[in-house]
Design a protein around this motif. Structure first.
Motif, short mmCIF file in Angstrom:
data_model
loop_
_atom_site.label_atom_id
_atom_site.label_comp_id
_atom_site.label_asym_id
_atom_site.label_seq_id
_atom_site.Cartn_x
_atom_site.Cartn_y
_atom_site.Cartn_z
N LEU A 31 -10.29 35.63 14.44
CA LEU A 31 -11.54 36.16 13.91
C LEU A 31 -11.54 37.68 13.96
O LEU A 31 -11.99 38.34 13.02
CB LEU A 31 -12.72 35.61 14.72
N GLU A 32 -10.99 38.24 15.03
CA GLU A 32 -10.93 39.70 15.14
C GLU A 32 -10.04 40.28 14.05
O GLU A 32 -10.34 41.33 13.47
CB GLU A 32 -10.42 40.09 16.53
N ARG A 33 -8.91 39.61 13.77
CA ARG A 33 -8.04 40.09 12.68
C ARG A 33 -8.77 40.03 11.34
O ARG A 33 -8.63 40.94 10.51
CB ARG A 33 -6.77 39.25 12.64
N SER A 34 -9.55 38.98 11.13
CA SER A 34 -10.31 38.86 9.88
C SER A 34 -11.34 39.98 9.76
O SER A 34 -11.52 40.56 8.68
CB SER A 34 -11.00 37.50 9.82
N ARG A 35 -12.00 40.30 10.86
CA ARG A 35 -12.99 41.38 10.83
C ARG A 35 -12.32 42.72 10.53
O ARG A 35 -12.86 43.54 9.77
CB ARG A 35 -13.71 41.44 12.17
N GLN A 36 -11.17 42.95 11.13
CA GLN A 36 -10.48 44.21 10.87
C GLN A 36 -10.02 44.31 9.42
O GLN A 36 -10.11 45.37 8.80
CB GLN A 36 -9.28 44.33 11.82
N GLN A 40 -17.67 30.54 16.17
CA GLN A 40 -16.99 31.01 17.38
C GLN A 40 -17.99 31.16 18.53
O GLN A 40 -17.71 30.78 19.68
CB GLN A 40 -16.31 32.35 17.11
N THR A 96 -17.85 33.65 12.67
CA THR A 96 -18.46 34.30 13.82
C THR A 96 -19.49 33.39 14.46
O THR A 96 -19.56 33.27 15.70
CB THR A 96 -19.12 35.62 13.39
N ARG A 132 -10.52 33.38 18.61
CA ARG A 132 -11.15 34.69 18.78
C ARG A 132 -10.25 35.79 18.23
O ARG A 132 -10.72 36.72 17.56
CB ARG A 132 -11.45 34.94 20.26
N ALA A 133 -8.94 35.69 18.50
CA ALA A 133 -7.99 36.68 17.99
C ALA A 133 -7.92 36.63 16.46
O ALA A 133 -7.88 37.68 15.80
CB ALA A 133 -6.60 36.45 18.60
#
Length: 229
Positions: free
Chosen positions: A40-45, A129, A126, A37-38
């Protein structure tokens, strides 16, 4: 023989590792989900930052094109006025602007292709996940149910079957008590009503009172004195 011992040691270590993983599979899964999850969040940012950069390049391209078009209009006017010198200088600046424009366009074309690929990767991550977290919730529920089914030592924990049997016995005892009380009320229906009427002050008392007993004792005492006289 030494080789056999080493093989046995490796086998025992592998078995211990598998057992440890099996006993803590849900805990391990929770940590892995937190890490993915972390990530994926870095990838989105990173994707959002890249998209913001592309929008900045788009604005820069529009500014370059606007400046080039403006200079071209002015250069044409200078040529009409016979100012070839100014028109020549403007042509040099226009050439630089058009070169910059072409470079920006080429970079944005390459960027668009790369961005499409990254978007697809992030979208797939996403989706996976979300499926992973749904699967984790189901796995947690299944693990709880599995533990309920596992029989433990009687002195440690009562089983569901034992608890259900106790509840059934308790209900039976309560039903028998209620049946007994109902039967008593049916056999002597007047007793309870007479007591209620007595408490309300209707009719003679069915229980001896201290004053009545004292009156009786006085009567016996007077009778004894009269007899003695």
């Amino acid at each position: 023989m030494l080789r056999l011992f080493r093989t046995l040691a490796r086998g025992a270590a592998a078995k211990a590792e598998e057992d440890l993983f099996d006993r803590n599979a849900l805990l391990i899964l929770d940590q892995q989900i937190r890490e993915t999850r972390a990530a994926l969040e870095r990838s989105r940012q990173a994707l959002a930052a890249s998209m913001a950069g592309d929008r900045a390049e788009e604005r820069r391209l529009a500014e370059v094109e606007t400046r080039a078009a403006d200079l071209e209009t002015r250069a044409v006017a200078a040529l009409h006025a016979g100012r070839d010198d100014l028109a020549g200088e403007a042509a040099e600046v226009i050439a630089e602007l058009e070169s910059e424009r072409d470079a920006i366009r080429a970079a944005r074309t390459r960027f668009a292709v790369e961005m499409a690929r990254i978007r697809a990767v992030v979208a797939d991550a996403t989706r996976r996940q979300a499926e992973l977290e749904r699967g984790r919730r189901l796995a947690a529920a299944a693990e709880t149910a599995r533990r309920l089914r596992v029989a433990s030592a009687p002195q440690d924990r009562a089983t569901l079957t034992e608890a259900e049997a106790t509840l059934a016995r308790l209900r039976t005892l309560q039903a028998e008590a209620e049946d007994t009380e109902a039967a008593l009320r049916a056999v002597e229906p007047g007793i309870d009503m007479a007591a209620r009427m007595e408490r309300a002050g209707f009719g003679p008392s069915t229980r001896p009172s201290p004053s009545a007993i004292l009156d009786r004792l006085r009567s016996r005492a007077e009778a004894a004195r009269a007899h003695a006289g």
